[in-house]
Design a protein around this motif. Structure first.
Motif, mmCIF file in Angstrom:
data_model
loop_
_atom_site.group_PDB
_atom_site.id
_atom_site.type_symbol
_atom_site.label_atom_id
_atom_site.label_comp_id
_atom_site.label_asym_id
_atom_site.label_seq_id
_atom_site.Cartn_x
_atom_site.Cartn_y
_atom_site.Cartn_z
ATOM 1 N N ASP A 219 -6.567 2.871 -6.032
ATOM 2 C CA ASP A 219 -6.321 2.060 -7.226
ATOM 3 C C ASP A 219 -5.735 0.715 -6.825
ATOM 4 O O ASP A 219 -4.851 0.638 -5.957
ATOM 5 C CB ASP A 219 -5.350 2.762 -8.178
ATOM 6 N N ASP A 220 -6.234 -0.347 -7.444
ATOM 7 C CA ASP A 220 -5.657 -1.666 -7.223
ATOM 8 C C ASP A 220 -5.195 -2.250 -8.556
ATOM 9 O O ASP A 220 -5.410 -1.661 -9.619
ATOM 10 C CB ASP A 220 -6.652 -2.598 -6.518
ATOM 11 N N GLN A 221 -4.559 -3.400 -8.495
ATOM 12 C CA GLN A 221 -4.068 -4.093 -9.683
ATOM 13 C C GLN A 221 -4.740 -5.449 -9.821
ATOM 14 O O GLN A 221 -4.114 -6.432 -10.212
ATOM 15 C CB GLN A 221 -2.541 -4.232 -9.606
ATOM 16 N N GLY A 222 -6.023 -5.478 -9.504
ATOM 17 C CA GLY A 222 -6.785 -6.705 -9.619
ATOM 18 C C GLY A 222 -7.363 -6.898 -10.998
ATOM 19 O O GLY A 222 -6.973 -6.230 -11.967
ATOM 20 N N GLY B 150 -6.874 -2.943 -13.558
ATOM 21 C CA GLY B 150 -7.305 -2.907 -12.168
ATOM 22 C C GLY B 150 -8.563 -2.075 -12.010
ATOM 23 O O GLY B 150 -9.195 -1.661 -12.986
ATOM 24 N N ARG C 9 -10.551 1.212 -9.818
ATOM 25 C CA ARG C 9 -10.312 2.478 -9.123
ATOM 26 C C ARG C 9 -11.604 2.935 -8.469
ATOM 27 O O ARG C 9 -12.661 2.968 -9.107
ATOM 28 C CB ARG C 9 -9.825 3.541 -10.095
ATOM 29 N N THR D 76 -6.178 -7.811 -5.188
ATOM 30 C CA THR D 76 -4.830 -7.574 -5.690
ATOM 31 C C THR D 76 -3.901 -8.688 -5.239
ATOM 32 O O THR D 76 -3.932 -9.113 -4.074
ATOM 33 C CB THR D 76 -4.293 -6.220 -5.189
ATOM 34 N N ALA E 241 -9.610 -3.574 -1.946
ATOM 35 C CA ALA E 241 -8.534 -3.623 -2.935
ATOM 36 C C ALA E 241 -7.546 -4.739 -2.626
ATOM 37 O O ALA E 241 -7.049 -5.424 -3.535
ATOM 38 C CB ALA E 241 -7.815 -2.277 -2.976
ATOM 39 N N GLN E 242 -7.260 -4.972 -1.350
ATOM 40 C CA GLN E 242 -6.340 -6.037 -0.980
ATOM 41 C C GLN E 242 -6.909 -7.410 -1.314
ATOM 42 O O GLN E 242 -6.162 -8.349 -1.598
ATOM 43 C CB GLN E 242 -6.008 -5.954 0.505
ATOM 44 N N LEU F 249 0.855 -1.182 0.000
ATOM 45 C CA LEU F 249 0.000 0.000 0.000
ATOM 46 C C LEU F 249 0.891 1.231 0.000
ATOM 47 O O LEU F 249 1.717 1.421 0.898
ATOM 48 C CB LEU F 249 -0.907 0.003 1.231
ATOM 49 N N GLU G 279 0.328 -3.857 -6.123
ATOM 50 C CA GLU G 279 0.445 -2.578 -5.405
ATOM 51 C C GLU G 279 -0.908 -1.883 -5.387
ATOM 52 O O GLU G 279 -1.627 -1.866 -6.378
ATOM 53 C CB GLU G 279 1.487 -1.697 -6.082
ATOM 54 N N ILE G 280 -1.228 -1.312 -4.249
ATOM 55 C CA ILE G 280 -2.440 -0.517 -4.074
ATOM 56 C C ILE G 280 -2.019 0.921 -3.851
ATOM 57 O O ILE G 280 -1.194 1.210 -2.978
ATOM 58 C CB ILE G 280 -3.281 -1.027 -2.890
#
Length: 342
Positions: free
Chosen positions: A266-269, A330, A332, A244, A240-241, A211, A249-250
Motif C-alpha cells: 500500500d502506498d499513499q500516492g 493511495g 494497493r 508516495t 510505491a516510492q 517503509l 508511508e508505504i
C-alpha cells in the motif's frame, strides 16, 4: 476255454480316408480364407482410422514447421475418444501456444525497437548539436542530456535482457519453500538500512517514504524461486516510492487466506486511474508521477512482476484505497500465491 474260434478282418478302401482328409483340409482352407478376409478388412479399417489421420497430422505439423500454417491448419480429431483425438488436441494446443509466443516475441521486438529508438534519436541530436555549439553552458547542458540518454539506454537494455530470459529461467529454476513471513520483514529491514546509510546520496535519494511491515507471519510459506519473488516485491516497493511523498508511508503486509498467501503493498500516492488498473501491467507503460525525470523507468517492472507471479501459479492486481466520500488515499498492489501446504 482260451481257444481261437475264428478271426474277423475289417477293411476299408483308401478313397474313403482320402475323402475324409480332403474334407478336413477344405474346412481348414475355409477358416483360413475367412481369417484372411477379416485380416485384410481390419487392416484397411486400421489404415483408414489410424494411419491416414496420423499422416494428415504429420503433414500439418510439417506445414507449421515450415511456417505456412497456424493452429487451424492442424486437423481437428478431438471428436474421437482415442489416442488420435488426444494427439490432435495436443498438437493444436501446442501450435496455438507456439504462434502466441511468436506473436508475443514479434510484438516485444517492435516495442523494444520503438523504446530504444527514442533515446537514440535524442542522443544523436545532442551529439550532432554539441559539435557545433561553442557556448560552454550549452555544451554542458547537452552533455547532461547525453549522459541521461546513455543511462536510460543502459537501464532499458538491462530490463529488456532480464525480461527476455525470464521465461527460460523460470522454466529451469528449482522451486523451494519460501517463508514470506520472514522474507518480507527482512526486505523492509534491508530498505531501512540502505536508507540510513545513504547519507552521501543526493537529496532525492534520501527523501524516501518510510517503509513499514504489518500483518501476520504465521503459515505464510509458498513454493517458488526466492530471488524472483524478491524481485517482484522490490519492483512493487520501488513503484510505491515513486508515487508516495517523502513524508508518506508505504505498508507491506502478508497474511494467510485459506489456501493462499496474500501480500499487500500500500502506498499513499495519488492512486491509479480506473481505466489504467489493468494497463499498468503492460510492457513499457509510461505513466509516471509528476516531476520525475523522463526515462527514469523502463516500464517493464510491473510486466515482469506479473510474469513471475503467474509462473508461480499466483495472481497480481492493482486497486485503489478509498477513504471517506470515495476519496482516493493511495494505491494497493495485491499478490496472491498458493500456500506451500495447500
Amino acid at each position: 476255454f482260451k481257444q481261437v474260434l475264428g478271426t474277423v478282418l475289417l477293411t476299408v478302401t483308401a478313397d474313403d480316408i482320402d475323402a475324409a482328409v480332403r474334407a478336413v483340409r477344405f474346412d481348414i482352407l475355409k477358416v483360413f480364407a475367412v481369417v484372411l478376409a477379416l485380416t485384410v478388412l481390419l487392416s484397411l479399417y486400421l489404415a483408414g482410422a489410424i494411419a491416414r489421420p496420423v499422416r494428415r497430422l504429420a503433414a500439418a505439423a510439417d506445414s507449421v514447421r515450415r511456417g505456412h500454417g497456424e493452429a487451424d491448419a492442424i486437423p481437428d480429431f478431438t471428436h474421437r475418444r482415442d489416442e488420435i483425438g488426444d494427439l490432435s488436441a495436443s498438437l493444436r494446443d501446442m501450435t496455438e501456444a507456439l504462434w502466441q509466443r511468436i506473436e508475443a516475441n514479434e510484438s516485444f521486438a517492435a516495442d523494444v525497437a520503438h523504446e530504444i529508438k527514442n533515446p537514440l534519436t535524442s542522443l544523436r541530436s545532442a551529439v550532432e548539436t554539441v559539435a557545433r555549439v561553442r557556448d560552454p553552458d550549452k555544451q554542458a547542458a547537452l552533455m547532461d542530456i547525453i549522459q541521461d540518454d546513455v543511462k536510460r539506454l543502459d537501464r532499458l537494455i538491462s530490463d529488456i535482457s532480464d525480461a527476455s530470459r525470464l521465461d527460460a529461467e523460470l522454466a529451469r529454476g528449482q522451486m523451494e519453500e519460501v517463508d514470506l513471513g520472514r522474507l518480507l520483514p527482512a526486505l523492509v529491514q534491508v530498505h531501512e538500512t540502505a536508507a540510513a546509510g545513504a547519507e552521501d546520496a543526493s537529496p532525492q535519494t534520501r527523501a524516501r517514504a518510510a517503509l513499514v511491515f504489518r500483518g501476520g507471519t504465521d503459515d505464510c510459506s509458498v513454493y517458488g524461486i526466492e530471488g524472483r519473488l524478491v524481485q517482484v516485491f522490490q519492483n512493487l516497493i520501488s513503484n510505491a516510492q515513486s508515487f508516495t511523498a517523502p513524508d508518506g508511508e508505504i505498508t507491506l503486509s502478508v497474511r494467510r487466506d485459506r489456501a493462499d498467501v496474500v501480500i499487500h503493498v500500500d502506498d499513499q500516492g495519488p492512486g491509479i486511474p480506473v481505466d489504467s488498473l489493468d494497463s499498468i501491467f503492460e510492457r513499457f507503460y509510461s505513466e509516471r508521477p509528476e516531476g520525475e525525470s523522463f526515462g527514469r523507468h523502463s516500464g517493464l517492472g510491473l510486466s515482469i512482476s506479473r510474469q513471475i507471479i503467474e509462473a508461480h501459479g499466483g495472481t497480481i492486481h492493482a486497486e485503489n484505497i478509498h477513504g471517506d466520500r470515495g476519496k482516493r488515499l493511495g494505491a494497493r498492489f495485491v499478490v496472491r500465491l498458493p500456500a506451500a501446504d495447500a
